[in-house]
Scaffold this motif. Structure first.
Motif, mmCIF file in Angstrom:
data_model
loop_
_atom_site.group_PDB
_atom_site.id
_atom_site.type_symbol
_atom_site.label_atom_id
_atom_site.label_comp_id
_atom_site.label_asym_id
_atom_site.label_seq_id
_atom_site.Cartn_x
_atom_site.Cartn_y
_atom_site.Cartn_z
ATOM 1 N N VAL A 48 34.367 50.066 52.454
ATOM 2 C CA VAL A 48 34.502 49.653 51.769
ATOM 3 C C VAL A 48 34.074 48.878 51.514
ATOM 4 C CG1 VAL A 48 35.966 51.651 51.077
ATOM 5 C CG2 VAL A 48 37.099 49.991 52.035
ATOM 6 N N SER A 49 33.306 48.014 52.084
ATOM 7 C CA SER A 49 32.789 46.181 52.298
ATOM 8 C C SER A 49 31.932 45.944 50.031
ATOM 9 C CB SER A 49 32.233 46.109 52.700
ATOM 10 O OG SER A 49 30.904 46.835 52.780
ATOM 11 N N ARG A 50 31.797 46.751 50.003
ATOM 12 C CA ARG A 50 32.014 46.637 49.101
ATOM 13 C C ARG A 50 32.873 45.771 47.709
ATOM 14 N NH1 ARG A 50 28.515 51.618 45.906
ATOM 15 N NH2 ARG A 50 28.272 50.234 44.279
ATOM 16 N N ILE A 51 33.803 46.377 48.129
ATOM 17 C CA ILE A 51 34.634 45.500 47.139
ATOM 18 C C ILE A 51 35.359 44.225 47.768
ATOM 19 C CG2 ILE A 51 35.471 47.198 46.026
ATOM 20 C CD1 ILE A 51 38.497 47.063 48.195
ATOM 21 N N SER A 52 34.809 43.783 48.640
ATOM 22 C CA SER A 52 35.566 42.933 49.652
ATOM 23 C C SER A 52 35.132 41.433 48.897
ATOM 24 C CB SER A 52 34.445 42.214 50.751
ATOM 25 O OG SER A 52 34.814 43.409 51.880
ATOM 26 N N GLY A 53 36.324 40.293 48.215
ATOM 27 C CA GLY A 53 36.733 39.510 47.759
ATOM 28 C C GLY A 53 36.622 39.791 45.863
ATOM 29 N N PHE A 54 36.410 41.005 45.040
ATOM 30 C CA PHE A 54 36.571 41.550 44.301
ATOM 31 C C PHE A 54 38.356 41.588 43.517
ATOM 32 C CE2 PHE A 54 31.619 41.891 44.711
ATOM 33 C CZ PHE A 54 31.403 42.964 43.169
ATOM 34 N N VAL A 55 38.251 41.584 42.559
ATOM 35 C CA VAL A 55 39.510 41.454 42.134
ATOM 36 C C VAL A 55 39.602 42.542 41.138
ATOM 37 C CG1 VAL A 55 41.079 39.839 40.417
ATOM 38 C CG2 VAL A 55 39.728 39.220 41.953
ATOM 39 N N SER A 56 40.814 42.964 41.400
ATOM 40 C CA SER A 56 41.505 43.675 40.628
ATOM 41 C C SER A 56 42.616 43.562 39.867
ATOM 42 C CB SER A 56 41.423 45.459 41.358
ATOM 43 O OG SER A 56 41.418 46.764 40.973
ATOM 44 N N PHE A 57 42.809 44.629 38.829
ATOM 45 C CA PHE A 57 43.909 44.252 37.931
ATOM 46 C C PHE A 57 44.664 45.769 37.236
ATOM 47 C CE2 PHE A 57 40.537 40.788 37.045
ATOM 48 C CZ PHE A 57 41.254 40.128 36.929
ATOM 49 N N GLU A 58 46.344 45.208 36.646
ATOM 50 C CA GLU A 58 47.083 46.297 37.127
ATOM 51 C C GLU A 58 47.054 46.623 35.492
ATOM 52 O OE1 GLU A 58 48.664 49.190 37.238
ATOM 53 O OE2 GLU A 58 49.107 48.333 39.084
ATOM 54 N N PRO A 59 46.397 47.908 35.386
ATOM 55 C CA PRO A 59 46.913 47.786 33.421
ATOM 56 C C PRO A 59 48.085 47.806 32.726
ATOM 57 C CG PRO A 59 45.856 49.762 34.795
ATOM 58 C CD PRO A 59 46.258 48.640 36.070
ATOM 59 N N ASP A 60 48.866 48.115 33.990
ATOM 60 C CA ASP A 60 50.101 48.585 33.029
ATOM 61 C C ASP A 60 51.409 47.053 33.561
ATOM 62 O OD1 ASP A 60 50.312 51.138 32.707
ATOM 63 O OD2 ASP A 60 51.222 51.399 34.428
#
Length: 253
Positions: A201-213
């Protein structure tokens, strides 16, 4: 699969059964014959499993250590679960480590039915906290994971990183690696990132995800929300697990 506790190998088996139950992590069950004869001491404590009947609990011993209620066995199994007869499960965090061959299994026993797919999209994703835009991108990655809501990951180039406040909390995903969290203002754990995700799943390395709630996450103008049952119950690293062990092999010291 092998189990290590108190500096000793207390279970070693080529015939492990893995139990999958809704809403729980997979659990490995070992045959009595594959467990060190001095490793288990039966306690008086019993519980009732709603599907598997009466459960007996054991103190686990290894070297100079002991773990009270560190293992269990279902002793009155219904017909549909007779395969678990004579098998014992060890509490994952109570043990020093679990291994498959010579490699440590991190987090919990692997679920062979668990799948992650990552897709690139040109849809517009905008993240806001109040009136402040935290991220704005037309090139997010969407991660689909078995049983959970899609999660949207944003390249840091499209994130206002000055809004992210790193916190000490870290959790571990057996499928993605070590996760770091961020507050946004006084909004706690509003974002996370796998700085060095596993190769798969290295494509998400360093990317940021946000909690929509927790913060506003809009996809093509539509506000995102997590439905009940779609969230992940995170857990911390295993007992005595170091950060180096949790990192992908290619970047370990």
């Amino acid at each position: 699969m092998r189990v290590r506790f108190g500096g000793a190998w207390i279970a070693d088996s080529e015939d492990v059964l893995v139990l999958f139950e809704p809403g729980r992590y997979p659990v490995a069950y070992f045959r009595d014959a594959d467990i060190s004869p001095d490793a288990l001491e039966r306690t008086e404590h019993t519980t009732q499993h709603r599907d598997l009947g009466s459960t007996a609990w054991y103190t686990v011993k290894g070297g100079e250590q002991s773990a009270h209620r560190g293992a269990w066995q279902h002793i009155d199994l219904p017909d549909h679960a007779k395969e678990l007869n004579g098998r014992v499960a060890f509490a994952w965090r109570a043990m020093d480590a679990f291994y498959e061959e010579d490699e440590r299994v991190l987090g919990h026993a692997a679920d062979s039915y668990h799948r992650i797919d990552i897709r690139h999209t040109s849809r517009r994703l905008v993240v806001r906290r109040g009136d402040r835009v935290i991220a704005d991108t037309t090139r997010p990655l969407v991660l689909f994971e078995s049983g959970f809501a899609p999660r949207w990951y944003v390249d840091r180039a499209d994130v206002d990183e000055s809004a992210l406040i790193a916190v000490e909390l870290q959790t571990f995903c057996p499928y993605k690696a070590l996760c770091n969290y961020y507050d946004i203002g006084d909004t706690k754990k509003a974002a996370w990132s796998y700085r060095e995700a596993y190769t798969e799943v290295s494509r998400i390395s360093g990317f940021v995800s946000f909690e929509p709630d927790i913060v506003s996450v809009q996809l093509d103008g539509t506000e995102l929300h997590i439905e009940p049952g779609q969230s992940v119950i995170p857990h911390g690293p295993d007992r005595d697990l170091t950060v180096d062990e949790a990192l992908p092999p290619r970047i370990r010291p």
